[in-house]
Structures are given as structure tokens and as C-alpha cells.
Scaffold this motif. Structure first.
Motif, PDB file in Angstrom:
ATOM      1  N   THR A 161      -9.687 -11.649  -1.746  1.00 46.26           N
ATOM      2  CA  THR A 161      -8.857 -11.363  -0.573  1.00 46.26           C
ATOM      3  C   THR A 161      -9.009  -9.893  -0.203  1.00 46.26           C
ATOM      4  O   THR A 161      -9.558  -9.093  -0.964  1.00 46.26           O
ATOM      5  N   THR A 211      -6.816  -6.513   1.950  1.00 45.87           N
ATOM      6  CA  THR A 211      -5.547  -6.031   2.475  1.00 45.87           C
ATOM      7  C   THR A 211      -5.803  -4.831   3.379  1.00 45.87           C
ATOM      8  O   THR A 211      -6.892  -4.244   3.382  1.00 45.87           O
ATOM      9  N   VAL A 227      -8.835  -6.189   6.041  1.00 45.33           N
ATOM     10  CA  VAL A 227      -8.615  -7.585   6.427  1.00 45.33           C
ATOM     11  C   VAL A 227      -9.655  -7.990   7.464  1.00 45.33           C
ATOM     12  O   VAL A 227      -9.860  -7.300   8.464  1.00 45.33           O
ATOM     13  N   THR A 283      -0.588  -9.759   8.469  1.00 45.05           N
ATOM     14  CA  THR A 283       0.398  -8.714   8.191  1.00 45.05           C
ATOM     15  C   THR A 283       1.808  -9.131   8.581  1.00 45.05           C
ATOM     16  O   THR A 283       2.765  -8.440   8.252  1.00 45.05           O
TER      17      THR A 283
END
Length: 642
Positions: free
Chosen positions: A200, A202, A206, A330
Motif C-alpha cells: 500500500t 500513503t 498514493v 484520504t
């Protein structure tokens, strides 16, 4: 695997301006250096990172009203627009006169960009070895993605697995490789990068490649490869290369025998993708309180009363499904595996051209009223409140009553067909007499659609020129529920929202399709019910699966509804080979909304064939390669039928 080359990277190795973005960040809002200053592209960390970002810039938005992916059976547009989808659906897309946006050239252009980046990555300064390995994996992820897109649109295609200098002789250009060979090459790439990439991202990262994205793309690719078009049923048995040969396949381009092992391989990949996604926090969006944070009342749905607990729960599901495709990572949306920030013009293309009267008594004209959901292949596909198509639900109104008033108090224009439907129907579609958008769209109040009134949203070529709704239905799938127009024409709460390239719902549907193809009915039902439960639709049960409504029928219908308007249907109608049943001449219907100003209730609510010259020819399963591309590459063969 043998190293082979492709023509397009020869002509297109210059660095390209980045034109798109992902997720919630702006990491693609960069202009990479010019070719003349290539040595500066890796002079420091920031320059090298911008170089990397440019490799992502070829990703196309599959969600818009007029583009290639709109060329399916979900909606029609006003005929006077003469858009890309019109030309493709009218059979006007030819090798000598392309109307499809020439994705072939664009994707191979960015293949060349990725190879250029990889060629100069060893020179990049300011990187740790771990960062260098990760960036290499990202570029290879994009190589796999671009080849996959070409494969999905054009079928068997050349593989470019290395940088090719411009001095390369045409005699060295590659032709198309066998479909299965290209699939295996892409799968190998995705497996390799999945072992390196983080699961993933962040913050500002993203949207950059992850192992979850790689696994999801692999699963999608193998589901496509196991589908009828590429698993024994390709309609042109004589199509093959004339000069170029694929290692292990000779001049063959397509396998013409059904292979159950393709579905088994796809099943394993889908299980793997779902497992890694779930294991890293990816989940279906289930936040039913988002509307409260935006201070919105529950939406209007005919026959539902927000003061009743059962109806309140239903109305929350309507909002839930709207927010599932208009909410960022988000903002707590863990369903979006890959989102594209370049949102396109789908909202304006969908919205009505009249919102309200302004304070100076002039009309608020904003949307194009263009995206018109098809009556028989969209409106009738969405379920009733009982989780069945209206024509298959014995407790739903008889067809003879569908186009009569439903008798809703204060809303006589709402017809019976638009009552007692499932939450996604009200979340994403809109109809005469119902509300459009959120409950505060028109200066804090709901905006009721009046599609028979020529002075508001109805047909009026004198007032709205080309922008007139065609079918009597409108799309509101990507319209934010809190969007608001004030009396001065100003818009509040208008935001650019990412468009989902991959979301968690697809992973469940992909796996369900594999189970259905392999005869694992119970497992398919389990995965379908995960999607249905989230949407507020009753469970599918074993008795629902019959000889006349097979488990594959249920899978395909659920996929149609859940992924409606997200760019998947273009590929689905082709890989399933159902296009001849839904895409041909006189196969699309709507209400009688186009052609007469101020029609009566009865005139408007009459089912009619959409009067546009749609057609289907089996050559339309694939896109044509521009004729000059075939001419200059002696190894290239044209798609069959062109």
C-alpha cells in the motif's frame, strides 16, 4: 523468455509531458526534462523522481461520457454530438480513419518512456539501492500495464521488452505475438514487481504502483484471458501472422480450443489478489454516516419514508453507494485500489442543463444533459428491491403497468418502473419526477427533474441546441451528494474526485466469475452476496440459480450493475461475446424523451427505439491498427475484418 521488440518505441522515445494524476496527490503534475537535457533528468533525487512520474502519464481515464470505453450498451449520447463513442458504435472506426483515440500509439509511446527511464535509472543520483529497486519495479509495472491495455483493446500485440534505438531497421520490428504468449509475459512482469513493491501507499505516494495493484491487474488479465473470446471462441479462425513467429507458437495468434485450465489459473490469481488486498486493509466502502458529516438529509426515493427504520436503512444505502465512488482514500475510502485523479468531464456531461433560476431571473445552465442510460439494457438490468430484474420478479408490477404513473403523492410524473427498485438504482440513475443530485443541489433545496418541460430539463433544441437527453433517464453516479449551486450561479463543495481504475468490488466479482465458470455455484453465490449485502440487496439463494437463469447470468448482471459506468462494460460485452445481442441496430430503447417539445405524460412514457445508426460487426471485437503502422512494419498483420 525471448527478448522481442516493437515498432512504436522506436519513434517515441522522447520524454513526455505528464498529463495525469492519481489518488489525492499531485505527484504527476510535473513536466519532465526535454530530450536535449536528458542527462539532467537524473542529476538528483527530485529530477529522477519526476522522470519516474512521467512513466505514469499514459494512463487513460476509462470513465467519461464520450471516450472509447463508453462504446458499450450502458448509455447513449445526443446524436448531434458526434463523439468517439458514436463513431465506434456506428461502425465508422476503420484502419484508414481512426476514431478511437489511437490508444495503440499512445500506449506504446509510454512503453518507450518506461524503457528510457530504466535505461537511465542506474545513473540516477541521490537514491538508495532499495529506492532504485522499487523505482525499477514501478517502471516495469507500467510496462506490464501498457501492454495489458493494448492486449485488451487490440488482441495479440507486439512485446517491447527493451529500449530500442531509432536506428533499428524495419526488418527487426516485431509483429503480433500469440495472445497467450503476451498474457504470460505480462503475468511474469506483474509477479516480479509484486515481490518488490510495497502493498500500500500513503500520503503523496498514493496512486503509485503497489503489490496489491499488481495482483489485481494480474487477476483481471487472467479472467479476460479465460473468457470466451480468448478461450476457444474467437470468431476469425483463419487469422494468423504471415511472417512473424512467436516462440513456441509459430505463426498462430489465437488458441481455438477451450481450456478449463485458464479458468483455474484465473481463480488462483483472483484468490491471491483478494487475499493480499484483504490482508493489507483494503475493504469495501461501508461508511453509512458520511452524509451526516456533510449535514445532508436523507435523499428522496419514491415510496420510502425516512421516519421508518426500514426505509431509513434503505436510504442510507443509497448514499453509501454514491459515496463509494466519490470519496478519496484520504477520506476513509479503503475500497479504491488504484484511482486516477484526472476525473474527466463525466459530471458535466451527465448533469441536466437547467438547475434553477438565478437571483437575476436568468436560468442556471450548467450540465450537458448528455449521458442517457438505456432503458432496456440499463434501467431494466438494475434490480428491484427484491434483488431481481423487474421482468423476472413475480412481485414487481406487470410490464403493462411499468409506464403508468405510480401514484406517488405530489409526484405524478414518476412511473411504476421507477418504484420499488434497489439502492444502486436510486444512487446512480435519475428519472422524470425524481430528484437529481443531492438534496441541496438547487440553493439548498432538492432539484426535481422535469424532463417533459422544454423550459427546464426537457427536449428543447431551440434553447439547448445539441444538449438534450435522449432516453428519459439521467446518470448521477459521479455527482457529489453535497454539490450545491447558489442563486448567483456559484458552486459550493465542487471537488475533483479520483476515478476508480481498480476497486475492491471488482476483485469479488472476478472471483465469482471464475467460480461460476468452474461450476462452483455455492462459492460464486457467496462472493456475489458480499457485493449485494453492501449495496442493500437481498441475498442470492440456491433456488435463484436455474436452467433459465444460470449462475453465470447472475454474475454478469451483478457485475453490470455494480461496475456500471466505470469503463468495464466495453471489455465485458466483447470478452463474453454478447455484443451481437445488445450492441446491434435497433437494440437500444428509451422513453420517448427526444424529438418533441413538451410531450404529454403518455407520449413521453412510451418505449421507443433510440433513433441512431448503431451497428455491430464481429470485427468490432478488436480495434484496428492504423494502416500506416501495418504498412511500415512488414511483420505486422491487421486485425481481422478491417
Amino acid at each position: 523468455m525471448k527478448m522481442i521488440k516493437s515498432i512504436k518505441s522506436v519513434a517515441c522515445v522522447a520524454l513526455l509531458a505528464a498529463t495525469a494524476g492519481f489518488g489525492s496527490c499531485d505527484f504527476l503534475d510535473v513536466v519532465p526534462p526535454e530530450q536535449a537535457g536528458l542527462k539532467d533528468a537524473t542529476r538528483d533525487f527530485d529530477a529522477s523522481q519526476r522522470f519516474l512520474y512521467s512513466c505514469y502519464a499514459g494512463v487513460k481515464n476509462p470513465i467519461d461520457y464520450s471516450i472509447l470505453e463508453a462504446s458499450a450498451d450502458e448509455w447513449v449520447l445526443p446524436p448531434l454530438w458526434n463523439e468517439t463513442m458514436h463513431k465506434i458504435l456506428y461502425g465508422l472506426n476503420t484502419a484508414a480513419n481512426l476514431a478511437d483515440g489511437w490508444r495503440w500509439g499512445s500506449y506504446y509511446r509510454y512503453v518507450g518512456q518506461c524503457h528510457l527511464f530504466l535505461k537511465h535509472l542506474p545513473e540516477a543520483k541521490g537514491l538508495t539501492e532499495d529506492q532504485r529497486k522499487e523505482w525499477e519495479a514501478e517502471a516495469n509495472f507500467m510496462l506490464a500495464y501498457y501492454h495489458m491495455q493494448v492486449l485488451n483493446l487490440y488482441g495479440p500485440c507486439p512485446i517491447t521488452d527493451s529500449y530500442i534505438p531509432q536506428s533499428t531497421s524495419p526488418a527487426e520490428y516485431n509483429g503480433r505475438s500469440h495472445y497467450d504468449y503476451v498474457v504470460n509475459w505480462i503475468v511474469t512482469k506483474l509477479d516480479e514487481v509484486a515481490a518488490v513493491l510495497p502493498p500500500t501507499r500513503t500520503g503523496n505516494e498514493v496512486g503509485r504502483a503497489t503489490s496489491v495493484m499488481a495482483k489485481a491487474l494480474k487477476a483481471r488479465l487472467l479472467v479476460y484471458a479465460a473468457s470466451p473470446l480468448w478461450n476457444g471462441s474467437f470468431p476469425y479462425p483463419g487469422w494468423e501472422n504471415t511472417r512473424f513467429e512467436t516462440p513456441g507458437y509459430g505463426k498462430a495468434l489465437v488458441s481455438y480450443q477451450y481450456d478449463r485450465a485458464k479458468w483455474e489459473r484465473a481463480e488462483a490469481a483472483c484468490q491471491d489478489a483478494l487475499s493480499i488486498a484483504e490482508g493489507n486493509g483494503v475493504a469495501l466502502y461501508t461508511d453509512e454516516a458520511a452524509y451526516e458529516r456533510h449535514n445532508l438529509p436523507l435523499p428522496f426515493v419514491p415510496g420510502r419514508n425516512a421516519s421508518k427504520e426500514e426505509d431509513k436503512a434503505f436510504l442510507k444505502k443509497v448514499y453509501l453507494m454514491r459515496y463509494a465512488v466519490t470519496t478519496r482514500v484520504t477520506e476513509g475510502n479503503k475500497e479504491i485500489i488504484w484511482g486516477l485523479a484526472n476525473q474527466g468531464d463525466i459530471v458535466r456531461g451527465s448533469m441536466p442543463h437547467f438547475i434553477q433560476m438565478k437571483s437575476n431571473n436568468t436560468p442556471e445552465t450548467w450540465g450537458y444533459s448528455g449521458v442517457s442510460p438505456i432503458l432496456n439494457t440499463t434501467v431494466e438490468y438494475f434490480y428491484t428491491k427484491n434483488g431481481k430484474r423487474p421482468s423476472e420478479d413475480p412481485s414487481f408490477a406487470e410490464r403493462t403497468n411499468w409506464f403508468k404513473t405510480a401514484g406517488i403523492s405530489g409526484r405524478p410524473d414518476i412511473i411504476t418502473l421507477n418504484v420499488d427498485r434497489e439502492p444502486r438504482f436510486y444512487a446512480w440513475l435519475a428519472f422524470d419526477g425524481g430528484d437529481y443530485g443531492g438534496p441541496k443541489l438547487a440553493n439548498g433545496s432538492p432539484m426535481r427533474l422535469r424532463l417533459k418541460d422544454a423550459e427546464t430539463q426537457g427536449y428543447n433544441p431551440d434553447k439547448y441546441n445539441r444538449d438534450n437527453n435522449v432516453t428519459g433517464y439521467m446518470s448521477q453516479k459521479y455527482v457529489q451528494s453535497n454539490l450545491q449551486f447558489d442563486l448567483n450561479g456559484q458552486r459550493a463543495n465542487e471537488e475533483n474526485k479520483p476515478r476508480p481504475l481498480i476497486r475492491m468490488a471488482e476483485l469479488y466479482l472476478n472471483l465469482a466469475e471464475c467460480y461460476a465458470a468452474l461450476g462452483k455455484t455455492s462459492e460464486a453465490i457467496t462472493n456475489l452476496n458480499i457485493i449485494r449485502n453492501r449495496a442493500g440487496v437481498p441475498d442470492l439463494t440456491d433456488p435463484d440459480v436455474t436452467s433459465s437463469k444460470t449462475i453465470m447470468d447472475w454474475v454478469r448482471n451483478e457485475r453490470f450493475i455494480e461496475l456500471w459506468g466505470e469503463g468495464h462494460r466495453y471489455y465485458d460485452v466483447r470478452r463474453w461475446m454478447i455484443a451481437p445481442q445488445t450492441m446491434g441496430a435497433r437494440m437500444r430503447t428509451g422513453l420517448n424523451a427526444y424529438g418533441k417539445k413538451n410531450p404529454s405524460f403518455a407520449e413521453f412514457n412510451t418505449e421507443v427505439v433510440v433513433d441512431q445508426p448503431f451497428m455491430w460487426n464481429n470485427r468490432m471485437y478488436l480495434l484496428p491498427v492504423f494502416y500506416n503502422e501495418v504498412y511500415k512494419n512488414p511483420q505486422m498483420v491487421q486485425a481481422p475484418g478491417y
